[in-house]
Scaffold this active site. Sequence first.
Site, short mmCIF file in Angstrom:
data_model
loop_
_atom_site.label_atom_id
_atom_site.label_comp_id
_atom_site.label_asym_id
_atom_site.label_seq_id
_atom_site.Cartn_x
_atom_site.Cartn_y
_atom_site.Cartn_z
N THR A 80 0.79 -1.25 0.00
CA THR A 80 0.00 0.00 0.00
C THR A 80 0.82 1.30 0.00
OG1 THR A 80 -0.38 0.50 2.37
CG2 THR A 80 -1.86 -1.13 1.34
N ASP A 81 2.12 1.24 0.21
CA ASP A 81 2.87 2.51 0.23
C ASP A 81 4.19 2.39 -0.55
OD1 ASP A 81 3.15 5.18 0.80
OD2 ASP A 81 3.97 4.87 2.82
N LEU A 82 4.10 1.81 -1.74
CA LEU A 82 5.30 1.70 -2.57
C LEU A 82 5.62 3.06 -3.16
CD1 LEU A 82 4.45 -1.72 -4.25
CD2 LEU A 82 6.28 -1.28 -2.58
N THR A 121 0.85 7.14 -0.54
CA THR A 121 1.28 8.53 -0.57
C THR A 121 0.76 9.14 -1.88
OG1 THR A 121 3.23 7.92 0.70
CG2 THR A 121 3.34 10.01 -0.50
N ASN A 129 10.67 4.17 -0.18
CA ASN A 129 10.57 2.84 0.43
C ASN A 129 11.25 1.75 -0.39
OD1 ASN A 129 9.26 3.77 2.68
ND2 ASN A 129 7.20 3.35 1.92
#
Length: 181
Positions: free
Chosen positions: A61-63, A116, A67
């Site tokens: 969910t936050d690639l 994001t 990260n």
Amino acid sequence: MLDWFEHEGHVCIVFELLGLSTFEFLRQNHFLPFNVEQIRHMAFQIFRAVCFLHRNQLTHTDLKPENIVFVCSDYDLQYNEIRECKEKTLRSLDLKVVDFGTATFDHQKHESLVSTRHYRAPEVILGLGWNQSCDVWSLGCVLMEFYLGCTVFPTHDSKEHLAMMEKILGPIPPHLLKETR
Ligand SMILES: *[C@@H]1O[C@H](CO)[C@@H](O)[C@H](O)[C@H]1NC(C)=O
């Protein structure tokens, strides 16, 4: 996880020491893009990591470039004649995907707003629910950013964001617009 400890009421987790994130490397390298050969090598590793998550019923969910981290970011300096600056070339492109703080199993509650902004999939913006596919969208944005050196959807507004997507990909399918509030 190598170890953990408590510090002033916070649980701290100890991991192996990695190099710079791909974002931080781009920033320190004047946002000069990676070449296609480098991107292919990086994409293969990122896809392999994310495929492993997806096979195990997880969505990251936050690639995003922050990260995705180089194992070692040692580099050589070369003069780039076109851009008239010193360009850093990494000796190794080995990468790891990090930050599982918002990784979600299929059976867990799916928060309505994930990712994001710049890497957020259209179904998330439209509030239609999401699954592993939203990671694939994020990865597309990440690879484009490696190719361009800057974000592909530079906006802080959801409507403008959707308009930018339509400009590149064509109209959002009518059945999705019908479902959204
Ligand atoms: C995952 O989400 C996408 C986008 O909303 C949707 O098109 C797809 O059918 C979903 N896949 C599954 C297996 O539910």
